[in-house]
Design a protein around this motif. Structure first.
Motif, PDB file in Angstrom:
ATOM      1  N   SER A   1     -22.198 -71.461 -42.245  1.00  0.00           N
ATOM      2  CA  SER A   1     -20.953 -70.695 -42.134  1.00  0.00           C
ATOM      3  C   SER A   1     -21.036 -69.391 -42.917  1.00  0.00           C
ATOM      4  O   SER A   1     -20.578 -68.339 -42.445  1.00  0.00           O
ATOM      5  CB  SER A   1     -19.774 -71.537 -42.640  1.00  0.00           C
ATOM      6  OG  SER A   1     -19.619 -72.698 -41.846  1.00  0.00           O
ATOM      7  N   ALA A   2     -21.638 -69.452 -44.102  1.00  0.00           N
ATOM      8  CA  ALA A   2     -21.778 -68.242 -44.925  1.00  0.00           C
ATOM      9  C   ALA A   2     -22.708 -67.239 -44.252  1.00  0.00           C
ATOM     10  O   ALA A   2     -22.469 -66.017 -44.296  1.00  0.00           O
ATOM     11  CB  ALA A   2     -22.294 -68.615 -46.304  1.00  0.00           C
ATOM     12  N   LEU A   3     -23.776 -67.733 -43.620  1.00  0.00           N
ATOM     13  CA  LEU A   3     -24.723 -66.848 -42.929  1.00  0.00           C
ATOM     14  C   LEU A   3     -24.041 -66.160 -41.744  1.00  0.00           C
ATOM     15  O   LEU A   3     -24.206 -64.954 -41.528  1.00  0.00           O
ATOM     16  CB  LEU A   3     -25.931 -67.657 -42.454  1.00  0.00           C
ATOM     17  CG  LEU A   3     -27.113 -66.873 -41.879  1.00  0.00           C
ATOM     18  CD1 LEU A   3     -27.761 -66.003 -42.939  1.00  0.00           C
ATOM     19  CD2 LEU A   3     -28.140 -67.824 -41.268  1.00  0.00           C
ATOM     20  N   ILE A   4     -23.263 -66.938 -41.001  1.00  0.00           N
ATOM     21  CA  ILE A   4     -22.543 -66.379 -39.847  1.00  0.00           C
ATOM     22  C   ILE A   4     -21.527 -65.337 -40.316  1.00  0.00           C
ATOM     23  O   ILE A   4     -21.402 -64.261 -39.717  1.00  0.00           O
ATOM     24  CB  ILE A   4     -21.854 -67.502 -39.053  1.00  0.00           C
ATOM     25  CG1 ILE A   4     -22.903 -68.431 -38.426  1.00  0.00           C
ATOM     26  CG2 ILE A   4     -20.938 -66.932 -37.977  1.00  0.00           C
ATOM     27  CD1 ILE A   4     -22.324 -69.704 -37.826  1.00  0.00           C
ATOM     28  N   ALA A   5     -20.838 -65.650 -41.391  1.00  0.00           N
ATOM     29  CA  ALA A   5     -19.830 -64.720 -41.915  1.00  0.00           C
ATOM     30  C   ALA A   5     -20.461 -63.398 -42.331  1.00  0.00           C
ATOM     31  O   ALA A   5     -19.833 -62.340 -42.236  1.00  0.00           O
ATOM     32  CB  ALA A   5     -19.099 -65.356 -43.089  1.00  0.00           C
ATOM     33  N   ALA A   6     -21.712 -63.451 -42.783  1.00  0.00           N
ATOM     34  CA  ALA A   6     -22.424 -62.239 -43.198  1.00  0.00           C
ATOM     35  C   ALA A   6     -23.012 -61.491 -42.006  1.00  0.00           C
ATOM     36  O   ALA A   6     -23.584 -60.404 -42.175  1.00  0.00           O
ATOM     37  CB  ALA A   6     -23.532 -62.603 -44.184  1.00  0.00           C
ATOM     38  N   GLY A   7     -22.876 -62.064 -40.808  1.00  0.00           N
ATOM     39  CA  GLY A   7     -23.389 -61.417 -39.608  1.00  0.00           C
ATOM     40  C   GLY A   7     -24.898 -61.399 -39.525  1.00  0.00           C
ATOM     41  O   GLY A   7     -25.498 -60.486 -38.950  1.00  0.00           O
ATOM     42  N   ARG A   8     -25.528 -62.443 -40.079  1.00  0.00           N
ATOM     43  CA  ARG A   8     -26.985 -62.498 -40.123  1.00  0.00           C
ATOM     44  C   ARG A   8     -27.512 -63.560 -39.161  1.00  0.00           C
ATOM     45  O   ARG A   8     -26.901 -64.619 -38.979  1.00  0.00           O
ATOM     46  CB  ARG A   8     -27.465 -62.848 -41.542  1.00  0.00           C
ATOM     47  CG  ARG A   8     -26.907 -61.970 -42.630  1.00  0.00           C
ATOM     48  CD  ARG A   8     -27.661 -60.681 -42.750  1.00  0.00           C
ATOM     49  NE  ARG A   8     -28.978 -60.874 -43.357  1.00  0.00           N
ATOM     50  CZ  ARG A   8     -29.810 -59.888 -43.662  1.00  0.00           C
ATOM     51  NH1 ARG A   8     -29.477 -58.630 -43.383  1.00  0.00           N
ATOM     52  NH2 ARG A   8     -30.985 -60.133 -44.221  1.00  0.00           N
ATOM     53  N   PRO A   9     -28.673 -63.314 -38.531  1.00  0.00           N
ATOM     54  CA  PRO A   9     -29.293 -64.344 -37.674  1.00  0.00           C
ATOM     55  C   PRO A   9     -29.934 -65.433 -38.527  1.00  0.00           C
ATOM     56  O   PRO A   9     -30.350 -65.175 -39.666  1.00  0.00           O
ATOM     57  CB  PRO A   9     -30.344 -63.558 -36.898  1.00  0.00           C
ATOM     58  CG  PRO A   9     -30.729 -62.441 -37.828  1.00  0.00           C
ATOM     59  CD  PRO A   9     -29.477 -62.082 -38.580  1.00  0.00           C
ATOM     60  N   GLY A  10     -30.035 -66.626 -37.975  1.00  0.00           N
ATOM     61  CA  GLY A  10     -30.596 -67.737 -38.729  1.00  0.00           C
ATOM     62  C   GLY A  10     -31.749 -68.417 -38.020  1.00  0.00           C
ATOM     63  O   GLY A  10     -31.970 -68.229 -36.815  1.00  0.00           O
ATOM     64  N   LEU A  11     -32.477 -69.208 -38.779  1.00  0.00           N
ATOM     65  CA  LEU A  11     -33.589 -70.008 -38.254  1.00  0.00           C
ATOM     66  C   LEU A  11     -33.519 -71.368 -38.922  1.00  0.00           C
ATOM     67  O   LEU A  11     -33.495 -71.464 -40.156  1.00  0.00           O
ATOM     68  CB  LEU A  11     -34.926 -69.330 -38.567  1.00  0.00           C
ATOM     69  CG  LEU A  11     -36.195 -70.067 -38.141  1.00  0.00           C
ATOM     70  CD1 LEU A  11     -36.327 -70.080 -36.622  1.00  0.00           C
ATOM     71  CD2 LEU A  11     -37.438 -69.424 -38.776  1.00  0.00           C
ATOM     72  N   ILE A  12     -33.472 -72.434 -38.116  1.00  0.00           N
ATOM     73  CA  ILE A  12     -33.461 -73.799 -38.652  1.00  0.00           C
ATOM     74  C   ILE A  12     -34.746 -74.497 -38.242  1.00  0.00           C
ATOM     75  O   ILE A  12     -35.078 -74.582 -37.054  1.00  0.00           O
ATOM     76  CB  ILE A  12     -32.234 -74.595 -38.147  1.00  0.00           C
ATOM     77  CG1 ILE A  12     -30.934 -73.939 -38.644  1.00  0.00           C
ATOM     78  CG2 ILE A  12     -32.308 -76.047 -38.629  1.00  0.00           C
ATOM     79  CD1 ILE A  12     -29.669 -74.611 -38.113  1.00  0.00           C
ATOM     80  N   LEU A  13     -35.476 -74.979 -39.236  1.00  0.00           N
ATOM     81  CA  LEU A  13     -36.721 -75.712 -39.021  1.00  0.00           C
ATOM     82  C   LEU A  13     -36.606 -77.078 -39.685  1.00  0.00           C
ATOM     83  O   LEU A  13     -35.748 -77.290 -40.552  1.00  0.00           O
ATOM     84  CB  LEU A  13     -37.899 -74.939 -39.620  1.00  0.00           C
ATOM     85  CG  LEU A  13     -38.120 -73.526 -39.079  1.00  0.00           C
ATOM     86  CD1 LEU A  13     -39.082 -72.756 -39.966  1.00  0.00           C
ATOM     87  CD2 LEU A  13     -38.643 -73.581 -37.650  1.00  0.00           C
TER      88      LEU A  13
END
Length: 446
Positions: A123-135
């Protein structure tokens, strides 16, 4: 991510991929990324949504992942040879969209797959408008851990352009090392050569056919490659560098590798999904001593364990407590020896065998056994014992049949000649099974 596409544009006519005999240029890569941007808009994929991508390496697959990152999505790469079950992985991470490529990596099918999973870090990553990677970790010691990265931060490590090379991405697309390899190759405007599978035959044939310069592999794979003899039967003279990591390299394999490839640079690498891949320099004496670090990384050794602080570290686990201390240092769980600026990795703490209070590192026993005739591969592990706590067990696969009692005598005699007596295997098991995961890492369990 725009800086990466701008760099691609400077090498529009150069080959970015060789996939199934077809070349894709950097101009075509840019066009495919833009094309997938239009597909994402048409399908209704929103920034911040979680998108699982089931595929192996192919130009279109990498282009979709880069398009998703540019779009601000959370990417969850999955492979068909995954060490983590798809349903188990997505139950942990959550999912909004599922994209599956055909086996050739050419056609992608988009489908809504809503799986709810709330995580404060996401949620914090999305709020910052940043793309993510889950491994996901392999889960070899329990439930797999879901590792969340800021995709932009991972890519930023490669802003400094390095020499272009032609390489095979050996580690799978759902492995941090695989993502790191593809970003390293393409950001330097090199060429990614895909392989149909990670068998010794497929990899060696690709090196010979497509004149590959860099082979990043695991020690387990390199041991099998040397045993196969394919390096003598195929033309692998295009290789200029072989890198190895993810597990302890047997000194016997390294020595054989140096003899088989006298003009090739052999470089030990070190990295973890949690902190990234460090720059490394192997000591030029042909040993296993290595210096690790580089821009954005700090290292220190505490009580024989390597700790790392990284600017490229994960944001955290989605389903496990943090392994970072209050100052941002990560416990690698790797036992090491220190010699000045160099370290030698002895093995994971979880792999150490405790025989009556004495430590045995599986790699040191495997190293001795691999030197013996008729040994194809070996995995050394601990087995519970009522008096000693554990005993040493060696599982071996053979090149040709041999009486088991003769084999046991040879192995025990060799180990006692080179190691303390308590390190010699109390039990020897002959097995035809593979001792490696789909990620070509040694499995040390019963």
């Amino acid at each position: 991510m725009q800086w990466l596409l701008d760099r691609f544009a400077t090498a529009a006519g150069q080959p970015a991929f060789i996939h199934e005999g077809e070349t894709t240029t950097y101009a075509q890569v840019i066009a495919q990324i833009d094309g997938f941007g239009s597909v994402l808009a048409r399908e209704g994929v929103k920034a911040g949504e979680k998108v699982a991508v089931l595929a192996d390496y192919a130009p279109a697959v990498v282009c979709l992942i880069l398009a998703l990152a540019r779009h601000g999505a959370i990417v969850i790469p999955l492979s068909r040879a995954a060490v983590v079950e798809e349903d188990a992985a997505l139950a942990i991470s959550g999912c909004d969209w599922f994209v599956e490529f055909d086996p050739e990596g050419r056609e992608a099918t988009f489908a809504r797959r809503p799986i709810a999973a709330e995580h404060a870090l996401v949620s914090a990553l999305i709020a910052a408008g940043r793309p993510g990677l889950i491994l996901f970790s392999s889960g070899s010691s329990g439930t797999p851990k879901a590792i969340l990265h800021d995709f932009e931060r991972i890519a930023d490590k490669f802003r400094k352009q390095r020499a272009a090379t032609r390489a095979i991405p050996f580690l799978m697309i759902d492995h941090f090392g695989g993502v790191n390899t593809v970003l390293a190759i393409t950001s330097s405007l090199g060429t990614v050569v895909t392989v149909a599978d990670r068998s010794v035959n497929a990899v060696c044939e690709a090196i010979a056919r497509d004149r590959v310069q860099l082979l990043p592999a695991t020690p387990s794979f390199l041991t099998l490659m040397l045993t196969s003899g394919l390096h003598r039967r195929l033309d692998l003279t295009s290789l200029t560098r072989i890198t190895y990591g993810t597990e302890v390299m047997p000194q016997s394999t390294l020595s054989r590798l140096k003899q088989a490839f006298p003009g090739v640079e052999l470089q030990q690498t070190y990295g973890l999904s949690e902190v990234g891949v460090l720059r490394s320099q192997s000591r030029p004496d042909g040993s296993l001593w290595v210096r690790v670090g580089g821009d954005g990384f700090e290292t220190e050794v505490r009580d024989g364990i390597l700790w790392i602080r990284s600017q490229y570290a994960m944001l955290g686990y989605l389903n496990a407590p943090s392994m970072f201390d209050p100052d941002g240092w990560f416990n690698t769980q790797d036992q090491v020896e220190v010699d000045g600026d160099y370290i030698k990795i002895l093995g994971r703490v979880s792999d150490i065998i405790n025989v009556g209070g004495q430590k045995v590192y599986p790699a040191e026993v495997e190293d001795v056994i691999l030197e013996l005739d008729n040994i194809l591969d070996v995995a050394v592990l601990g087995e519970a014992h009522p008096l000693l706590g554990q005993i040493v067990v060696a599982k071996v696969s053979l090149l040709s049949p041999e009486p088991v009692e003769d084999l046991k005598r040879r192995i025990r005699a060799a180990c006692r000649a080179h190691l303390a007596a308590y390190k010699a295997p109390a039990k020897v098991i002959v097995s035809d099974e593979s001792f490696h995961t789909a990620r070509q890492k040694k499995v040390r369990r019963a």
